[in-house]
Design an enzyme around this catalytic site. Sequence first.
Site, PDB file in Angstrom:
ATOM      1  N   CYS A  72       1.088  -1.181   0.363  1.00 20.70           N
ATOM      2  CA  CYS A  72      -0.161   0.263   0.159  1.00 20.70           C
ATOM      3  C   CYS A  72       0.700   1.293   0.081  1.00 20.70           C
ATOM      4  O   CYS A  72       0.975   2.063  -0.821  1.00 20.70           O
ATOM      5  CB  CYS A  72      -0.807   0.052   1.570  1.00 20.70           C
ATOM      6  N   ILE A  73       1.639   1.440   1.503  1.00 18.85           N
ATOM      7  CA  ILE A  73       1.753   2.808   1.522  1.00 18.85           C
ATOM      8  C   ILE A  73       3.634   3.621   0.215  1.00 18.85           C
ATOM      9  O   ILE A  73       3.752   4.460  -0.437  1.00 18.85           O
ATOM     10  CB  ILE A  73       2.462   3.174   2.936  1.00 18.85           C
TER      11      ILE A  73
END
Length: 428
Positions: A260-261
């Site tokens: 994700c990040i």
Amino acid sequence: MKICVVGLGYVGLPLAIQFARADVTVLGLDVDAAKVDLINEGHSYIRHIPQATIEEIAKDNRLSASTDFSRIKEVEAVIICVPTPLSKNREPDISFILGTGRAIAPYLNEGTLVVLESTTYPGTTDEDLRAVLESGSGMKAGVDFHLAFSPEREDPGNDQSKVKVVPKVVGGYSASCLERAKALYGQVVDTLVPVSSCRVAEATKLLENIFRGVNIALVNELKLVYGAMGIDIWEVIEAAKTKPFGFMPFYPGPGLGGHCIPIDPFYLTWKAREYGKHTRFIELAGEINTAMPEYVVHRVAHALNAINKAVKGSRILILGLAYKPNVDDERESPSYALMRLLSERGAEVEYHDPHVPVIKPTREHSQFAGKKSVAWDRTTIEKFDLVLIATNHACVNYEELADWARCIVDTRNAMAPVKVPPGKIWKA
Ligand SMILES: NC(=O)c1ccc[n+]([C@@H]2O[C@H](COP(=O)([O-])OP(=O)(O)OC[C@H]3O[C@@H](n4cnc5c(N)ncnc54)[C@H](O)[C@@H]3O)[C@@H](O)[C@H]2O)c1
């Protein structure tokens, strides 16, 4: 009710389980036949999802899996949880979403609800996915079938985070699409947060991930600045987080990892260009976070220097391959960057991770495929010149590490509670 979850990964599988537990019949579709077989045989392939959970719901036929997309015609709702990576040129790759759209479109019934959960840029659901669904089905979204976006808030490894209790944002393509999506998720989630469109829901998920990326970059930068002043960033964060308002702790580390990040913010960067806008915060945070492994290697060189060793020829153990504690997910893990940078400088690098016994083949880190986690015992650990803590799994015995290792570089403050002779630990 019978629904389908497409993509039985870290997001799709827990969601499918949650619906099955609410007495919804769930068909899981995945292109990975091995995962499909494991589900049908009642096995779990994700470390934090217990085997007993799959056995229990598979036994009652509440969850079954298949690779046959024509079975979409059996269900009233389809939830899409497929990957959204970046391409080689760091541009959004929504081919998995579009591929799923094309595969399910011919089998959609009138009135079927399609919800996208994969993290992506605003416009994916109502422009890109809608186009393939409409052309493949000959039906109109909002008229003949329903369409919505609802981002996942899965937090792997966090036992307190359960699908049921985490509020869920939902945006519909039309008012009736939103109502259908609310009725679906209302069966399994306590609190729904309806928003005015799919785009607002997509943008909400990006804000959440950008917020994390930017704040992690901030503490990573402060780690360097305070470090130069002889101030320990970890002690500063512990003190700052006692403020009961206006502060939220984020922690530094060896770089960003996970699905994700490190990835999602750049979906917005790409889309923003279409509107002539720049995402300067995102770019700067990306630069700072990506530079972290180089900084850590620099600290490793210092630590080795202090024991009269060069990086070249040293034996270095990376402790923790997963990108965060207590999970088996090593996608985008900074440990790979550390292994690569240290190997390039001539070090002999091994790793230990109880949750990742062997490195699977990946496109990005093919040179490490097949490498195995070394044993955890005094004889093995003592042979390394330096142990680099990249991930602080709770199951590792840090007292033993303090006893066995000659020199430790700690990127996670894992050694803070352990008594160690001065000069042995280097924070990085
Ligand atoms: N992992 C997380 O913590 C997390 C949290 C929030 C959001 N997300 C988002 O959720 C989405 C899924 O992430 P994930 O971590 O579950 O990924 P994952 O790789 O664990 O799972 C994706 C699954 O989809 C399957 N798949 C791929 N292409 C397919 C296709 N065309 N048809 C059917 N199945 C297909 C894969 O075999 C795999 O089982 C991503 O957009 C991600 O950004 C992930």
